[in-house]
Design a protein around this motif. Sequence first.
Motif, PDB file in Angstrom:
ATOM      1  N   UNK A  90      63.485  90.688  16.548  1.00  0.00           N
ATOM      2  CA  UNK A  90      63.852  89.595  15.652  1.00  0.00           C
ATOM      3  C   UNK A  90      65.275  89.115  15.942  1.00  0.00           C
ATOM      4  N   UNK A  91      66.201  90.055  16.109  1.00  0.00           N
ATOM      5  CA  UNK A  91      67.584  89.702  16.411  1.00  0.00           C
ATOM      6  C   UNK A  91      67.695  89.068  17.792  1.00  0.00           C
ATOM      7  N   UNK A  92      66.991  89.640  18.753  1.00  0.00           N
ATOM      8  CA  UNK A  92      67.043  89.138  20.130  1.00  0.00           C
ATOM      9  C   UNK A  92      66.512  87.711  20.234  1.00  0.00           C
ATOM     10  N   UNK A  93      65.398  87.433  19.598  1.00  0.00           N
ATOM     11  CA  UNK A  93      64.837  86.081  19.627  1.00  0.00           C
ATOM     12  C   UNK A  93      65.726  85.080  18.912  1.00  0.00           C
ATOM     13  N   UNK A  94      66.357  85.519  17.816  1.00  0.00           N
ATOM     14  CA  UNK A  94      67.282  84.633  17.118  1.00  0.00           C
ATOM     15  C   UNK A  94      68.456  84.266  18.026  1.00  0.00           C
TER      16      UNK A  94
END
Length: 212
Positions: free
Chosen positions: A203-207
């Motif tokens: 989730x953090x990486x895609x954001x």
Amino acid sequence: MTFLRAHGEEQKQIRVQQILDATASLYEEIGYDKVTFSKISKSVNFSRINLYNYFSCKEDIFLLIILQDIEAMVEDAKISLDKQMSNEEFIDNWTDVVMRHQRMLALLGIVNTVILKDASSENHLNYRIEMNNLFRQLGDVFVNVVRCLKKENVMNFIDFENSYAMTLYSASKEYKERFNIEIFPNAGYGTYPFAEQYKAYLKVLLAGMQNA
């Protein structure tokens, strides 16, 4: 298992696959460190000397097992990720794919520090080339599924998530249960399920990719 000397390329490939299957079974039963050429040859009813006609070391066998596992994972992804998704849908579906290939995760966790150290140069090179080809196929799947991933950054995404997955899985509840490693639930940082931590990271990486 009856294991006779191969005559012709087709039979040779059958013998190679039998060796890979036997080695993979031993790995699941006793773990990587305890797998030896002697145990592999005994498992396939083939002399250790004749086994050297196919592989020079157990590390070369494991490199082929990893490549087959990665290929199976990529094919799974092609089927499971077949339409454009929201980030949340992608995270859930991709994590499900990864969790179906836990042997791959476990072996990737030791490939650079243990397996490649003693593998032959020829097989090491082949592993690098084939792994790159397979992950580029995976990149094509991701680009068609996730809006924020572009051609120019998709391989970075794969490098980041792959590095995290390899590190995380070997410390996870699933890995420790798989190899009967004692878990101390109340000691320090603790041991947690892989999937929930992996999803949070994705989730953090895609954001970050979306804002890049």
